[in-house]
Design an enzyme around this catalytic site. Sequence first.
Site, mmCIF file in Angstrom:
data_model
loop_
_atom_site.group_PDB
_atom_site.id
_atom_site.type_symbol
_atom_site.label_atom_id
_atom_site.label_comp_id
_atom_site.label_asym_id
_atom_site.label_seq_id
_atom_site.Cartn_x
_atom_site.Cartn_y
_atom_site.Cartn_z
ATOM 1 N N ARG A 111 33.612 36.486 47.046
ATOM 2 C CA ARG A 111 32.734 36.682 45.869
ATOM 3 C C ARG A 111 31.737 35.540 45.880
ATOM 4 O O ARG A 111 32.106 34.363 45.760
ATOM 5 C CB ARG A 111 33.546 36.695 44.576
ATOM 6 C CG ARG A 111 32.667 36.640 43.343
ATOM 7 C CD ARG A 111 33.379 36.955 42.068
ATOM 8 N NE ARG A 111 33.629 38.380 41.942
ATOM 9 C CZ ARG A 111 33.950 38.997 40.804
ATOM 10 N NH1 ARG A 111 34.071 38.305 39.695
ATOM 11 N NH2 ARG A 111 34.149 40.295 40.781
ATOM 12 N N HIS A 138 28.563 45.422 44.426
ATOM 13 C CA HIS A 138 29.974 45.282 44.037
ATOM 14 C C HIS A 138 30.729 46.558 44.469
ATOM 15 O O HIS A 138 31.167 47.349 43.640
ATOM 16 C CB HIS A 138 30.061 45.069 42.523
ATOM 17 C CG HIS A 138 31.377 44.538 42.039
ATOM 18 N ND1 HIS A 138 32.404 44.164 42.894
ATOM 19 C CD2 HIS A 138 31.859 44.327 40.777
ATOM 20 C CE1 HIS A 138 33.433 43.749 42.171
ATOM 21 N NE2 HIS A 138 33.133 43.838 40.898
ATOM 22 N N GLN A 141 34.375 47.695 43.135
ATOM 23 C CA GLN A 141 34.398 48.238 41.778
ATOM 24 C C GLN A 141 34.045 49.722 41.803
ATOM 25 O O GLN A 141 34.676 50.541 41.130
ATOM 26 C CB GLN A 141 33.396 47.472 40.895
ATOM 27 C CG GLN A 141 33.326 47.989 39.475
ATOM 28 C CD GLN A 141 34.614 47.760 38.684
ATOM 29 O OE1 GLN A 141 35.105 46.647 38.625
ATOM 30 N NE2 GLN A 141 35.167 48.811 38.083
ATOM 31 N N ASP A 234 26.989 47.976 32.146
ATOM 32 C CA ASP A 234 27.505 46.668 32.570
ATOM 33 C C ASP A 234 26.768 45.604 31.758
ATOM 34 O O ASP A 234 25.765 45.900 31.075
ATOM 35 C CB ASP A 234 27.258 46.494 34.086
ATOM 36 C CG ASP A 234 27.788 45.172 34.627
ATOM 37 O OD1 ASP A 234 28.691 44.578 33.997
ATOM 38 O OD2 ASP A 234 27.297 44.714 35.687
ATOM 39 N N CYS A 274 32.653 48.337 33.938
ATOM 40 C CA CYS A 274 33.428 47.623 34.960
ATOM 41 C C CYS A 274 34.187 46.426 34.382
ATOM 42 O O CYS A 274 35.107 45.928 35.024
ATOM 43 C CB CYS A 274 32.505 47.167 36.079
ATOM 44 S SG CYS A 274 31.192 46.072 35.510
ATOM 45 N N ARG A 302 41.234 49.304 40.417
ATOM 46 C CA ARG A 302 40.810 48.260 41.358
ATOM 47 C C ARG A 302 41.963 47.942 42.301
ATOM 48 O O ARG A 302 41.790 47.797 43.506
ATOM 49 C CB ARG A 302 40.404 46.971 40.611
ATOM 50 C CG ARG A 302 39.161 47.073 39.750
ATOM 51 C CD ARG A 302 37.911 47.227 40.592
ATOM 52 N NE ARG A 302 37.736 46.150 41.560
ATOM 53 C CZ ARG A 302 37.180 44.973 41.283
ATOM 54 N NH1 ARG A 302 36.713 44.729 40.073
ATOM 55 N NH2 ARG A 302 37.046 44.042 42.227
#
Length: 316
Positions: A111, A138, A141, A234, A274, A302
Site C-alpha cells: 500500500r 485499489h 477492493q 467513497d 469501500c 475482502r
Amino acid sequence: MREVWELLKGKDLISLHDLSTDEIEEILSLGSELKALQKAGVQHHLLEGKTLGMIFEKASTRTRVSFETGMFQLGGQALFLSDKELQIGRGEPIEDTARVMSRYLDGVMIRTFAHENILNFAKWADVPVINGLTDLLHPCQVLADLMTIREHLGKNLKGLKLAYIGDGNNMANSLMYGCAKMGMNFMAATPKGYEPDNEVFENAKKDAKATGSLLMLTHEPADAARDADVLYTDVWVSMGEEAEREKRRRDLAGYQINRGILQFASKRAIVMHCLPAHRGEEIAADVFEDNADVIFDEAENRLHAQKAVMALLMGD
Ligand code: CP
Ligand code: NVA
C-alpha cells in the site's frame, strides 16, 4: 479451471486492467468456494509454509487485517511491515528492497502513494506483487465488491449499471476497470476537475469494447443514479489529500448518496461503500444504515477474494 490456475501463478495483481475476464471470474468463484469452506470450518491450507510481506506506507484497517488473517487461514503467515520501521523509510531504494524481499518471501502486498512505486517494486521483485492500494488504483477492493454484487444481485453481472458518485479517485478508477472487464455499465458523477483518471478511462474503454459495457462520465449525480442497480461512493478526502480537506468538502458538497438520489435508482438498488465512511459527507447516515448488510459484506469479502488472489498467485 486448471488452465487459469496456471495462468495466474507467479503473476502480479497491480491493476484489473491486466487480468482477463476469465481470470477475474476465476478469482470470484474461488473466493466464494473459500468463503463456504471457511464458514463450514473446513481447513484449506493452500499456502502452507508460505510468507506474505505487507508493506504499508498508509493507514489501513481492512486491508491489513484481511490479508493477515487470510494468510493464516491458508496455512501461511503474513508480516506487517511499516515504512516507518523499514529501511525504505530512510531512503533505501525500492529496487534493493524488492530484490532482498524476493529472497525471503513468497509474495508482497504493498500500500503506497505513487502508482509508479508499485510498478517499480514489481519490476525488481521475483515474487508476486499485490496492490493493496495506490493513489491511482485499489483492485483488491473491487474484487470484493464484484463478489458482493454477485451475492446480492445474482451471478450474472453483465448489463448491470453501477453509478459512482463523488470523487473520481482510486476507487472510481478501479471500479471502472472492474465494470469494463465484467460487462457492467459504469457511470461516474463527479464535480468538474474531479473526474476519474483519463488514461484509466481510455484503457477501460478498450476493455469495454470487448465485453459490451458502457462507460460514461457526467457532472450530474441524478443522471448517474438513474436506473442504477448499484450506487457506490467513497471518501471525498483520500489518504494523502488531507491538506485539501476544506476545498474538497466545498467542491464535493452536492455529490452525496442520500435518499433523494436513491429515488432515481432501480427499486432493487444496493448502496456500496469501500469504507472508511464519513456519514454526512459522501453518504447520508440513514442510507448507510439501511445498506449496512451490503456494506459489511463488502468488507468481509475482502478476506475471501484476497485469499483467492493469494492462492492463485502464490500457490503451487
Ligand atoms: N477499504 C479499505 O481498503 O480499507 P482500509 O483502508 O481500512 O484498508
Ligand atoms: N480513496 C480512499 C480509499 C480508502 C480505502 C483513499 O485512498 O484513502
